[in-house]
Scaffold this motif. Sequence first.
Motif, PDB file in Angstrom:
ATOM      1  N   ALA A 170      -1.027  89.869  61.092  1.00  0.00           N
ATOM      2  CA  ALA A 170      -2.005  90.935  61.254  1.00  0.00           C
ATOM      3  C   ALA A 170      -3.221  90.388  61.984  1.00  0.00           C
ATOM      4  O   ALA A 170      -3.575  89.219  61.821  1.00  0.00           O
ATOM      5  N   PRO A 171      -3.853  91.194  62.816  1.00  0.00           N
ATOM      6  CA  PRO A 171      -5.031  90.702  63.527  1.00  0.00           C
ATOM      7  C   PRO A 171      -6.146  90.369  62.542  1.00  0.00           C
ATOM      8  O   PRO A 171      -6.389  91.096  61.581  1.00  0.00           O
ATOM      9  N   VAL A 172      -6.780  89.238  62.792  1.00  0.00           N
ATOM     10  CA  VAL A 172      -7.864  88.802  61.925  1.00  0.00           C
ATOM     11  C   VAL A 172      -9.124  89.562  62.310  1.00  0.00           C
ATOM     12  O   VAL A 172      -9.554  89.530  63.456  1.00  0.00           O
ATOM     13  N   SER A 173      -9.666  90.271  61.346  1.00  0.00           N
ATOM     14  CA  SER A 173     -10.867  91.037  61.630  1.00  0.00           C
ATOM     15  C   SER A 173     -12.087  90.178  61.351  1.00  0.00           C
ATOM     16  O   SER A 173     -12.022  89.194  60.630  1.00  0.00           O
TER      17      SER A 173
ATOM     18  N   LEU B 296      -9.074  93.138  53.502  1.00  0.00           N
ATOM     19  CA  LEU B 296      -7.679  93.556  53.533  1.00  0.00           C
ATOM     20  C   LEU B 296      -6.827  92.354  53.911  1.00  0.00           C
ATOM     21  O   LEU B 296      -7.157  91.618  54.849  1.00  0.00           O
ATOM     22  N   ASP B 297      -5.714  92.145  53.204  1.00  0.00           N
ATOM     23  CA  ASP B 297      -4.843  91.043  53.566  1.00  0.00           C
ATOM     24  C   ASP B 297      -3.812  91.521  54.575  1.00  0.00           C
ATOM     25  O   ASP B 297      -3.861  92.654  55.054  1.00  0.00           O
ATOM     26  N   GLN B 298      -2.862  90.649  54.911  1.00  0.00           N
ATOM     27  CA  GLN B 298      -1.919  90.977  55.979  1.00  0.00           C
ATOM     28  C   GLN B 298      -0.965  92.108  55.600  1.00  0.00           C
ATOM     29  O   GLN B 298      -0.386  92.740  56.472  1.00  0.00           O
ATOM     30  N   ASP B 299      -0.810  92.374  54.301  1.00  0.00           N
ATOM     31  CA  ASP B 299       0.053  93.477  53.874  1.00  0.00           C
ATOM     32  C   ASP B 299      -0.696  94.785  53.749  1.00  0.00           C
ATOM     33  O   ASP B 299      -0.118  95.797  53.392  1.00  0.00           O
ATOM     34  N   GLY B 300      -2.004  94.771  53.989  1.00  0.00           N
ATOM     35  CA  GLY B 300      -2.802  95.984  53.883  1.00  0.00           C
ATOM     36  C   GLY B 300      -3.347  96.236  52.492  1.00  0.00           C
ATOM     37  O   GLY B 300      -3.893  97.297  52.235  1.00  0.00           O
TER      38      GLY B 300
END
Length: 115
Positions: A47-50, A59-63
Amino acid sequence: MTRIIKYTAAIVAGALATEAFTVSSMPKTSITSLRMSDDDTTRNEPAPVSRTVERGVSLDQDGKSNVWAIEPKMEVDSKSSEEQASSALFAVGGFAAFAAVAAGILTNLPDPDQF
């Protein structure tokens, strides 16, 4: 005759109540939820790192959302010794006034044996 019915009903109710505390014999199933994604990323891509903003939520990579506490900034108290002494004297004076009022009230309570 009614005693037998009452005892039987109590035994049946007790048996049913103990059934609630036993291990289930049904197979365990796991429930997974499927969600549609708005973006075109595949599962293999990270997931893109915000940009991280210190606000206590991410939010982690799974949302999934993660919430944590943010500790307040610490400030050093720079009171002079005169201010600290006056604060201590004020606190001691307040406690002494409270003790005097409490002692006056407690010594003047009526005797409960008089009633």
